[in-house]
Design a protein around this motif. Structure first.
Motif, PDB file in Angstrom:
ATOM      1  N   GLY A  31       4.863  -4.291 -14.830  1.00  0.00           N
ATOM      2  CA  GLY A  31       5.081  -4.103 -16.261  1.00  0.00           C
ATOM      3  C   GLY A  31       4.036  -4.766 -17.138  1.00  0.00           C
ATOM      4  N   GLU A  32       3.722  -6.023 -16.866  1.00  0.00           N
ATOM      5  CA  GLU A  32       2.771  -6.745 -17.711  1.00  0.00           C
ATOM      6  C   GLU A  32       1.340  -6.249 -17.547  1.00  0.00           C
ATOM      7  OE1 GLU A  32       2.009 -10.868 -16.532  1.00  0.00           O
ATOM      8  OE2 GLU A  32       3.051 -10.457 -14.654  1.00  0.00           O
ATOM      9  N   LEU A  33       1.075  -5.502 -16.479  1.00  0.00           N
ATOM     10  CA  LEU A  33      -0.277  -5.011 -16.243  1.00  0.00           C
ATOM     11  C   LEU A  33      -0.552  -3.688 -16.945  1.00  0.00           C
ATOM     12  CD1 LEU A  33      -0.489  -5.672 -12.396  1.00  0.00           C
ATOM     13  CD2 LEU A  33      -1.157  -7.208 -14.258  1.00  0.00           C
ATOM     14  N   ALA A  34       0.515  -2.958 -17.271  1.00  0.00           N
ATOM     15  CA  ALA A  34       0.347  -1.611 -17.803  1.00  0.00           C
ATOM     16  C   ALA A  34      -0.515  -1.589 -19.064  1.00  0.00           C
ATOM     17  CB  ALA A  34       1.712  -0.985 -18.078  1.00  0.00           C
ATOM     18  N   ALA A  35      -0.327  -2.585 -19.938  1.00  0.00           N
ATOM     19  CA  ALA A  35      -1.078  -2.610 -21.190  1.00  0.00           C
ATOM     20  C   ALA A  35      -2.567  -2.838 -20.969  1.00  0.00           C
ATOM     21  CB  ALA A  35      -0.520  -3.707 -22.103  1.00  0.00           C
ATOM     22  N   LEU A  36      -2.941  -3.355 -19.804  1.00  0.00           N
ATOM     23  CA  LEU A  36      -4.351  -3.641 -19.533  1.00  0.00           C
ATOM     24  C   LEU A  36      -5.100  -2.441 -18.957  1.00  0.00           C
ATOM     25  CD1 LEU A  36      -3.953  -7.132 -17.820  1.00  0.00           C
ATOM     26  CD2 LEU A  36      -4.508  -6.672 -20.218  1.00  0.00           C
ATOM     27  N   LEU A  37      -4.392  -1.383 -18.624  1.00  0.00           N
ATOM     28  CA  LEU A  37      -5.016  -0.284 -17.898  1.00  0.00           C
ATOM     29  C   LEU A  37      -5.761   0.692 -18.796  1.00  0.00           C
ATOM     30  CD1 LEU A  37      -2.192   0.453 -15.312  1.00  0.00           C
ATOM     31  CD2 LEU A  37      -4.140  -1.107 -15.119  1.00  0.00           C
ATOM     32  N   GLY A  38      -5.408   0.747 -20.067  1.00  0.00           N
ATOM     33  CA  GLY A  38      -6.083   1.651 -20.985  1.00  0.00           C
ATOM     34  C   GLY A  38      -5.659   3.095 -20.794  1.00  0.00           C
ATOM     35  N   PRO A  39      -6.285   4.000 -21.510  1.00  0.00           N
ATOM     36  CA  PRO A  39      -5.866   5.402 -21.486  1.00  0.00           C
ATOM     37  C   PRO A  39      -6.122   6.110 -20.156  1.00  0.00           C
ATOM     38  CG  PRO A  39      -7.886   5.138 -22.768  1.00  0.00           C
ATOM     39  CD  PRO A  39      -7.391   3.762 -22.464  1.00  0.00           C
ATOM     40  N   ARG A  40      -6.958   5.541 -19.305  1.00  0.00           N
ATOM     41  CA  ARG A  40      -7.221   6.170 -18.010  1.00  0.00           C
ATOM     42  C   ARG A  40      -6.124   5.876 -16.984  1.00  0.00           C
ATOM     43  NH1 ARG A  40     -12.591   7.786 -17.260  1.00  0.00           N
ATOM     44  NH2 ARG A  40     -13.916   7.309 -19.054  1.00  0.00           N
ATOM     45  N   GLY A  41      -5.265   4.899 -17.280  1.00  0.00           N
ATOM     46  CA  GLY A  41      -4.289   4.430 -16.312  1.00  0.00           C
ATOM     47  C   GLY A  41      -3.080   5.342 -16.159  1.00  0.00           C
ATOM     48  N   VAL A  42      -2.610   5.480 -14.932  1.00  0.00           N
ATOM     49  CA  VAL A  42      -1.389   6.231 -14.616  1.00  0.00           C
ATOM     50  C   VAL A  42      -0.538   5.341 -13.714  1.00  0.00           C
ATOM     51  CG1 VAL A  42      -0.384   8.273 -13.534  1.00  0.00           C
ATOM     52  CG2 VAL A  42      -2.595   8.448 -14.722  1.00  0.00           C
ATOM     53  N   ASP A  43       0.621   4.938 -14.197  1.00  0.00           N
ATOM     54  CA  ASP A  43       1.491   4.033 -13.449  1.00  0.00           C
ATOM     55  C   ASP A  43       2.399   4.832 -12.520  1.00  0.00           C
ATOM     56  OD1 ASP A  43       3.213   2.122 -12.500  1.00  0.00           O
ATOM     57  OD2 ASP A  43       4.073   1.590 -14.442  1.00  0.00           O
ATOM     58  N   LEU A  44       2.154   4.728 -11.205  1.00  0.00           N
ATOM     59  CA  LEU A  44       2.958   5.423 -10.201  1.00  0.00           C
ATOM     60  C   LEU A  44       3.695   4.456  -9.282  1.00  0.00           C
ATOM     61  CD1 LEU A  44       0.469   8.252  -9.099  1.00  0.00           C
ATOM     62  CD2 LEU A  44       2.253   8.354 -10.854  1.00  0.00           C
ATOM     63  N   VAL A  45       3.777   3.197  -9.656  1.00  0.00           N
ATOM     64  CA  VAL A  45       4.403   2.201  -8.791  1.00  0.00           C
ATOM     65  C   VAL A  45       5.872   2.548  -8.558  1.00  0.00           C
ATOM     66  CG1 VAL A  45       5.037  -0.228  -8.548  1.00  0.00           C
ATOM     67  CG2 VAL A  45       2.791   0.393  -9.476  1.00  0.00           C
ATOM     68  N   GLY A  46       6.242   2.664  -7.307  1.00  0.00           N
ATOM     69  CA  GLY A  46       7.613   2.965  -6.940  1.00  0.00           C
ATOM     70  C   GLY A  46       7.996   4.425  -7.042  1.00  0.00           C
ATOM     71  N   GLU A  47       7.071   5.313  -7.404  1.00  0.00           N
ATOM     72  CA  GLU A  47       7.410   6.716  -7.622  1.00  0.00           C
ATOM     73  C   GLU A  47       7.076   7.617  -6.427  1.00  0.00           C
ATOM     74  OE1 GLU A  47       6.061   8.384 -11.257  1.00  0.00           O
ATOM     75  OE2 GLU A  47       6.655   6.651 -12.478  1.00  0.00           O
ATOM     76  N   THR A  48       6.331   7.131  -5.476  1.00  0.00           N
ATOM     77  CA  THR A  48       5.914   7.978  -4.347  1.00  0.00           C
ATOM     78  C   THR A  48       6.503   7.449  -3.041  1.00  0.00           C
ATOM     79  OG1 THR A  48       3.907   6.700  -3.908  1.00  0.00           O
ATOM     80  CG2 THR A  48       3.743   8.489  -5.515  1.00  0.00           C
ATOM     81  N   ASP A  49       6.799   8.359  -2.131  1.00  0.00           N
ATOM     82  CA  ASP A  49       7.121   7.907  -0.779  1.00  0.00           C
ATOM     83  C   ASP A  49       5.817   7.704  -0.021  1.00  0.00           C
ATOM     84  OD1 ASP A  49       6.240  10.457  -0.103  1.00  0.00           O
ATOM     85  OD2 ASP A  49       8.219  11.207   0.448  1.00  0.00           O
ATOM     86  N   LEU A  50       5.912   7.250   1.218  1.00  0.00           N
ATOM     87  CA  LEU A  50       4.698   6.913   1.970  1.00  0.00           C
ATOM     88  C   LEU A  50       3.788   8.116   2.203  1.00  0.00           C
ATOM     89  CD1 LEU A  50       2.990   4.829   3.479  1.00  0.00           C
ATOM     90  CD2 LEU A  50       4.344   5.359   5.525  1.00  0.00           C
ATOM     91  N   PRO A  51       4.300   9.283   2.644  1.00  0.00           N
ATOM     92  CA  PRO A  51       3.393  10.413   2.858  1.00  0.00           C
ATOM     93  C   PRO A  51       2.677  10.855   1.590  1.00  0.00           C
ATOM     94  CG  PRO A  51       5.425  10.753   4.070  1.00  0.00           C
ATOM     95  CD  PRO A  51       5.649   9.566   3.181  1.00  0.00           C
ATOM     96  N   GLU A  52       3.380  10.883   0.450  1.00  0.00           N
ATOM     97  CA  GLU A  52       2.710  11.269  -0.796  1.00  0.00           C
ATOM     98  C   GLU A  52       1.662  10.234  -1.191  1.00  0.00           C
ATOM     99  OE1 GLU A  52       3.538  12.014  -5.554  1.00  0.00           O
ATOM    100  OE2 GLU A  52       5.258  11.924  -4.185  1.00  0.00           O
ATOM    101  N   PHE A  53       1.982   8.957  -1.035  1.00  0.00           N
ATOM    102  CA  PHE A  53       1.018   7.905  -1.326  1.00  0.00           C
ATOM    103  C   PHE A  53      -0.241   8.087  -0.477  1.00  0.00           C
ATOM    104  CE2 PHE A  53      -0.298   3.383  -0.256  1.00  0.00           C
ATOM    105  CZ  PHE A  53      -1.061   3.210  -1.400  1.00  0.00           C
ATOM    106  N   ALA A  54      -0.049   8.372   0.818  1.00  0.00           N
ATOM    107  CA  ALA A  54      -1.197   8.586   1.699  1.00  0.00           C
ATOM    108  C   ALA A  54      -2.016   9.794   1.258  1.00  0.00           C
ATOM    109  CB  ALA A  54      -0.723   8.753   3.145  1.00  0.00           C
ATOM    110  N   ALA A  55      -1.342  10.848   0.795  1.00  0.00           N
ATOM    111  CA  ALA A  55      -2.062  12.037   0.320  1.00  0.00           C
ATOM    112  C   ALA A  55      -2.872  11.712  -0.931  1.00  0.00           C
ATOM    113  CB  ALA A  55      -1.087  13.171   0.050  1.00  0.00           C
ATOM    114  N   LEU A  56      -2.324  10.869  -1.809  1.00  0.00           N
ATOM    115  CA  LEU A  56      -3.089  10.438  -2.991  1.00  0.00           C
ATOM    116  C   LEU A  56      -4.304   9.611  -2.576  1.00  0.00           C
ATOM    117  CD1 LEU A  56      -0.155   9.471  -5.392  1.00  0.00           C
ATOM    118  CD2 LEU A  56      -1.729  11.405  -5.662  1.00  0.00           C
ATOM    119  N   LEU A  57      -4.126   8.747  -1.601  1.00  0.00           N
ATOM    120  CA  LEU A  57      -5.262   7.976  -1.094  1.00  0.00           C
ATOM    121  C   LEU A  57      -6.336   8.898  -0.525  1.00  0.00           C
ATOM    122  CD1 LEU A  57      -3.495   5.048   0.836  1.00  0.00           C
ATOM    123  CD2 LEU A  57      -4.719   4.878  -1.337  1.00  0.00           C
ATOM    124  N   ALA A  58      -5.909   9.941   0.179  1.00  0.00           N
ATOM    125  CA  ALA A  58      -6.865  10.852   0.820  1.00  0.00           C
ATOM    126  C   ALA A  58      -7.778  11.523  -0.197  1.00  0.00           C
ATOM    127  CB  ALA A  58      -6.113  11.904   1.637  1.00  0.00           C
ATOM    128  N   GLY A  59      -7.294  11.746  -1.411  1.00  0.00           N
ATOM    129  CA  GLY A  59      -8.096  12.412  -2.426  1.00  0.00           C
ATOM    130  C   GLY A  59      -8.851  11.482  -3.345  1.00  0.00           C
TER     131      GLY A  59
END
Length: 396
Positions: A280-308
């Motif tokens: 939560g406290e980090l979100a304000a530091l990310l700027g307009p490029r930031g997308v907060d996905l913490v806790g929203e993906t399961d492991l396979p989806e997270f791995a697919a995001l890493l792959a790209g």
């Protein structure tokens, strides 16, 4: 009722006669003197008689991911064998990315969580009963350099598994084959592979590998589209399971934002559901490029995001091993808790960042001093990231 079907464990036979095969002392890479020192002949299983193998790998998600090459080699050598993975609740999700696993048995083992897990005889009896139902011919016990295989071997013996193999420094009779302990500095992935090579299983590919289900790619594409991420992006994984391996999240956030801005990347922040409050406290530091996905993906989806990803920014945690399996460039804030040689990426282009300290490796969960090994300025992280991006851009 036969002993294998009896829900109440039979009396422990500490030295049963497993399915015998070759003499242990003739296996490549083993020490005949170590066998004699144990005071009894040890013989390896005849693989042609093995139908069901229990692979024991407890600990965290990353540890289970590092079993991939070992599981792959076992399946290549013994395609008829049914592989069951005994894993902790935290490590069990990795099975979705390891297609060589036929079955998963989640287990929170008392010997792994001493001091945190209350003793419960009923839970231990349930574990023994579950292992007995598996009707395994052999248990292959994988451990890190600091762990003993004997508690797991004892549980397997109580469950009636006739052959129990691991590497050990200690004397004990729960293992039917105790292989000499490998060098502590060996990479964990290589430690696993060496164990099966000593058993006569050939290894033709030592690379870390995971396989993503089609649904994971679809979920990742939908996630990116929902957040209007159409170009290159950076994945930032700010947390680790232990505090001693976690770079200061505020400094990490500043470095991640600067990297995204300098390299013209979107910034995806990922992590486990347990980290929602911390981000939560980090979100304000990310700027307009930031997308907060913490806790929203399961492991396979997270791995697919890493792959790209164009680049992964992470601590020494499971994301490191996933990115390594996917050969994605990664910048790792690598604490002095562990030796580089034990857990570092082996395939992916990478940079490891840390300060040399006299206390490395400490293997602590929390730093008792000022975390000097990760006293990294955001500008230093930025410079290393830009250098790695330039290097991998040329390669591409």
């Amino acid at each position: 009722m036969s002993p294998r079907n009896d829900p109440i464990p039979a009396p422990l036979a500490l030295d049963p006669r497993p399915r015998l095969g070759r003499d242990y002392s003739r296996v490549r890479g083993t020490d005949p003197a170590a066998t004699r020192d144990r005071g009894r002949a040890q013989r390896l299983p005849d693989w042609s008689g093995v139908r069901r193998i229990l692979v024991v790998r407890l600990d965290n998600l990353g540890d289970v991911i590092l079993t991939g090459p070992t599981l792959r080699a076992l399946k290549a050598h013994l395609p008829h064998v049914h592989l069951t993975l005994l894993a902790s609740p935290g490590g069990a999700p990795a099975a979705a990315l390891l297609p060589w696993v036929d079955d998963i048995e989640p287990c929170r083992a008392l010997w792994q969580d001493l001091g945190r897990l209350a003793f419960d005889p009923a839970r231990e009896r349930d574990l023994i009963a579950a292992l007995r139902r598996g009707d395994h011919d052999l248990a292959l016990i994988l451990t890190s350099f600091r762990q003993t295989p004997h508690p797991a071997a004892l549980a397997c013996a109580l469950a009636g598994i006739p052959a129990r193999i691991g590497e050990s420094r200690e004397r004990g009779r729960a293992l039917t084959v105790a292989l000499p302990h490998a060098d502590d500095a060996l990479h964990q992935c290589e430690r696993n592979l060496l164990l099966i090579e000593r058993l006569g299983v050939p290894v033709t590919d030592r690379r870390l590998e995971i396989r993503l289900p089609r649904a994971a790619w679809s979920a990742a594409d939908a996630r990116l589209a929902a957040h209007r991420v159409t170009g290159d992006y950076l994945v930032w994984n700010p947390f680790a399971s232990c505090a001693a391996r976690t770079y200061d999240p505020l400094r990490h956030a500043l470095a991640a934002r600067a990297l995204a801005e300098y390299a013209d990347l979107r910034l995806l922040v990922c992590g486990a559901a347990r980290d929602r409050q911390r981000v939560g406290e980090l979100a304000a530091l990310l700027g307009p490029r930031g997308v907060d996905l913490v806790g929203e993906t399961d492991l396979p989806e997270f791995a697919a995001l890493l792959a790209g990803a164009r680049l992964v920014l992470t601590n020494n945690t499971a994301a490191l091993h996933l990115a390594d399996a996917l050969a994605v460039p990664q910048l790792v804030t690598y604490a002095g808790t562990d030796r580089d040689s034990q857990w570092r990426p082996r395939t992916s282009p990478h940079r490891l960042l840390r300060r040399p300290t006299a206390c490395t490796p400490c293997y602590r969960f929390a730093c008792p001093t000022e975390h000097e090994c990760l006293a990294l300025a955001p500008a230093e992280v930025l410079a290393a990231g830009l250098s790695l991006l330039a290097e991998t851009s040329v390669r591409a």
